[in-house]
Structure formats: C-alpha cells, structure tokens
Design a protein around this motif. Structure first.
Motif, mmCIF file in Angstrom:
data_model
loop_
_atom_site.group_PDB
_atom_site.id
_atom_site.type_symbol
_atom_site.label_atom_id
_atom_site.label_comp_id
_atom_site.label_asym_id
_atom_site.label_seq_id
_atom_site.Cartn_x
_atom_site.Cartn_y
_atom_site.Cartn_z
ATOM 1 N N SER A 241 0.825 -1.203 0.000
ATOM 2 C CA SER A 241 0.000 0.000 0.000
ATOM 3 C C SER A 241 0.863 1.257 0.000
ATOM 4 N N LEU A 242 0.489 2.223 -0.830
ATOM 5 C CA LEU A 242 1.194 3.507 -0.869
ATOM 6 C C LEU A 242 0.425 4.483 0.019
ATOM 7 N N LEU A 248 7.280 6.195 2.586
ATOM 8 C CA LEU A 248 7.838 6.037 1.240
ATOM 9 C C LEU A 248 8.497 7.305 0.701
ATOM 10 N N GLU A 249 8.108 8.453 1.243
ATOM 11 C CA GLU A 249 8.773 9.678 0.787
ATOM 12 C C GLU A 249 10.259 9.642 1.147
ATOM 13 N N GLY A 272 -2.351 3.459 -3.864
ATOM 14 C CA GLY A 272 -2.820 4.035 -2.612
ATOM 15 C C GLY A 272 -2.851 5.545 -2.645
ATOM 16 N N SER A 273 -3.179 6.131 -1.521
ATOM 17 C CA SER A 273 -3.438 7.567 -1.432
ATOM 18 C C SER A 273 -2.217 8.439 -1.730
ATOM 19 N N LEU A 278 3.940 10.874 -4.597
ATOM 20 C CA LEU A 278 5.248 10.271 -4.847
ATOM 21 C C LEU A 278 5.665 10.462 -6.306
ATOM 22 N N LYS A 279 4.724 10.305 -7.216
ATOM 23 C CA LYS A 279 5.025 10.526 -8.635
ATOM 24 C C LYS A 279 5.495 11.948 -8.885
ATOM 25 N N ASN A 280 4.820 12.897 -8.261
ATOM 26 C CA ASN A 280 5.200 14.302 -8.433
ATOM 27 C C ASN A 280 6.601 14.560 -7.887
#
Length: 414
Positions: A241-242, A248-249, A272-273, A278-280
């Motif tokens: 899960s993100l 994860l950052e 996930g939310s 994270l992509k940005n």
C-alpha cells in the motif's frame, strides 16, 4: 459429518476474505487448519470491499463451502463506505446482521470477534451469551490508540471516549484476548487492569507453501517493463500500500543520494493515497533511478521480491508503535530470502530480532541511502546472510500451522 461433540468455532471479522475474492487470509487459513482437525468453522464477513469499492457478491447472504466443516459467510452490509458516516453505518449494519445470522452447522462453542472494528466485539459477545459459548476478543489494532495521530482536540477526545468504552467493556467480558502486537498486553493491563494471563499474543503468519508455489510461476506473467528493470539492475523494492504511514517519501528522497550508482534502482509497486504525491516528487526532482508500477496480483509478489536485491519497509512514528507491530509484509519479505531495510522506531523490530536485515530510524534519507550502498557492496556476504536468517526465522515462527496451532491452544483453553 462427524459427531456433534466436535466444537464449532465462529469467527466474526468484517473484512475477512477468502481466496475467491482475494485479500487478507489470516482467518481463512485458520479455518482451513481447524477444519482439517474436524472442528466446525464459520467465518462471517462483509461482502463489501473497501479497497475495491464494490461488493464481492450481489446476494444478501453468500455462503462459500470449502469442506463439510468449513463455511465462509458473506453478508451484504450497507451502505457502501463513501464517507466516514457511511463507513460507520456499514459497521453498524455488520454488527446487527452478524448477530441475527443463525444458519450455522450447529450452535457455536467458541466465538472469536476480531477488531477490524470493535463493533464486531458487541455482536460476538451477544452471540456468545445466546449460545453459552466462550467469547474471545481479537485485537488487530489497539482502538482507539491506533488513530491517535488522525485526530486532535475535542474530536480526539470524543473518538477516544467512544472507543475506550468498547475496550473497557469487552476486554473485561472476554474469556481470552488475542493481540497481534507483541507488547499490547502492557497497554491492556495498564489502562484497564486486565490480568496479564488473559492476554495472548498471536502474530500474523504466512502460507509459506503457497508462497513457494508462486515462485514457480513464469516470470513472463510479470509486467514486462518491471521484469526488465528487475533483470538488469540492483533493485531496492517496496511492494504494498502507498499510504502515509509507510514512510515512502524517505525512500524516494534517498534516491537523490544514489544517483552516482548507475546500477541501483528503486522500485515501488502498489497503489494508494500517496501515489500521485510520490510521482510528483519523482518528476520534480528528475529522479531517473526511481520507478513506480501499479499494483499487481498478489500471487506475483513473491516473484518480484525474489528478483529484487534488497527489500524496503518503512513506518512513520505513531504512538501505538510503543506496543510493537505484526505486519504481513515482514513475513513475505523474509520468505523471499532477501535482506531487508526497515526504517522505523517500532519497538522490538522483528527484522533485527531475526537478523534479517537492518533497522534504521525513519525519516533520514541519507542514512537510508548509505545503508543501501553498504548492502550493494556486500550483497554476496552480508546480504546473503540476512536473507538466509529471515527465511529460517519465518519458517520456524510464522507459518500458518504455527500460528493456527497457537489459536487452537486458546480455543481448547477457553
């Protein structure tokens, strides 16, 4: 069908799921184990899936029968979540429908009510009184402590008062209390003066035979762009899960310190939310050493883990972590025989206990990057040792048979 003297174990878990629909397997695996010992088992769940935002089945009641002793019962609880209010209404509907359901093999002898939400405890206790059955509370999360950081001020006070009422009432009424967190007994004993002997720690486990079967699947089942990266680079991988809690950052920020190592890639697989955030971050910092992939079928996760070099797990600081944690991801990672980096201040890190990798403080990208580089340089020595240790530990302590055997002890003592 065998003698009616065989005990009937009733398990209430709003979010329990069977292989037909996918998802968490703890109670399904327990049902398989107990039914193989000729215990009758009924699991009562909701057919609404929060993660998929839909119902598994359209029927008001759907029964899956796995053998002559084991039924999985799905109740169509309403309404769909959509909002916090509707989520709570769905919980209430589950509580009411679970209590009213009557079509069992025979009257329950033991009722295990699991706190995906504590309203299941209310239904479980009422059922246990109706049938003069033993009542076992399972604490998956320490409500409301697990939500401490999610609220503040008067809202926190209101939420805590409401859920503490459930804790105090049903901890005292239970014949046994099962916790997944290893030190949860301290919280229960200190806050509610519950006798330590009443609390039993049963962590999560893994169907390691199924894990190994999935390792035999063809690698061509993997997304080809993911397979290509795993085949050609030294990959530090996260699967799952993100969400905000996973830290994860920090993993993404660690990539800034790894750019001179062309062989090292960070791979994140899941949904996930936090996905767009994270992509940005990756795009804004032009991090060409981080690649994200959509969630894959759970049966493919063992292949991804096995083809990776290092596995990452992180958890942000939360008040509830004072009492430890049992996380399914740990056992998947250890079963894969790969070194693990765990970025967390959780008390009693199982990664350190098993010597399956390195536990470091959360929120320190440079330290994380340094530890990745250390494993990169020592993967054939230190990395192999960590991987072997993890596999041995999970085989010894966290297989389905081991965990289910611990449940069986509680059932027979109850």
């Amino acid at each position: 069908m065998t003698s009616s003297n065989n005990k009937h174990i009733l398990i209430l878990n709003h979010h329990a799921s069977s292989p037909n629909v996918g998802g968490g397997a703890r109670h399904y695996e327990l049902g398989e184990f107990l039914s193989s010992k000729k215990y009758y088992v009924s699991i009562v769940s909701s057919s609404y899936s929060k993660s998929k935002n839909r119902y598994h089945y359209d029927e008001e009641i759907k029964i899956e029968t796995y053998n002559q002793y084991f039924n999985f019962i799905y109740l169509k609880t309403k309404p769909p979540f959509g909002s916090t209010l509707n989520r709570f209404r769905n919980y209430l509907d589950y509580m009411n429908k679970a209590y009213k359901y009557r079509e069992y093999y025979k009257n329950p002898d033991v009722v295990i009510a699991s706190s995906v939400h504590p309203l299941a405890w209310s239904a479980g206790y009422k059922i246990s009184r109706k049938y003069n059955a033993k009542f076992v509370v399972e604490v998956r999360d320490l409500w409301p402590l697990s939500m401490y950081e999610d609220f503040s001020g008067i809202t926190r006070k209101g939420v805590f008062s409401f859920f503490e009422y459930f804790e105090r009432k049903y901890y005292n009424l239970a014949d046994k209390i099962i916790t997944t967190a290893p030190y949860a007994y301290e919280y229960i004993e200190e806050k509610y003066a519950i006798n330590r002997d009443k609390v039993v720690n049963i962590p999560h486990g893994i169907d390691i035979k199924n894990f190994d079967r999935n390792l035999q699947k063809s690698e061509h089942n993997l997304p080809q762009d993911l397979k290509k990266i795993l085949d050609n680079y030294f990959c530090i991988t996260y699967t799952g899960s993100l969400s905000q809690s996973e830290g994860l950052e920090t993993l993404v920020e660690a990539a800034k310190h790894l750019q001179k190592y062309e062989e090292i890639k960070i791979v994140i697989v899941g949904g996930g939310s936090e996905k767009e955030k994270l992509k940005n971050e990756i795009q804004q910092n032009k991090l060409n050493n981080v690649t994200m992939f959509d969630k894959v079928d759970r049966d493919l996760v063992p292949l991804i883990l096995k083809k990776s070099k290092v596995l990452f797990c992180g958890l942000k600081d939360r008040k509830v972590f004072k009492y430890g944690i049992s996380k399914n991801k740990f056992y998947d990672y250890m079963a894969a025989s790969k070194p693990i980096i765990f970025a967390s201040n959780v008390r009693g890190s199982i990664i350190s206990k098993a010597e399956a990798g390195i536990t470091i403080p959360p929120g320190d990208p440079k330290n994380l990057a340094d530890n990745i580089v250390n494993l990169y340089k020592n993967i054939n020595t230190l990395g192999v040792k960590y991987g072997e240790n993890g596999r041995h530990y999970v085989e010894k302590n966290h297989t389905v048979n081991t965990i289910s055997g611990q449940f069986l002890e509680v059932i027979e003592e109850s």
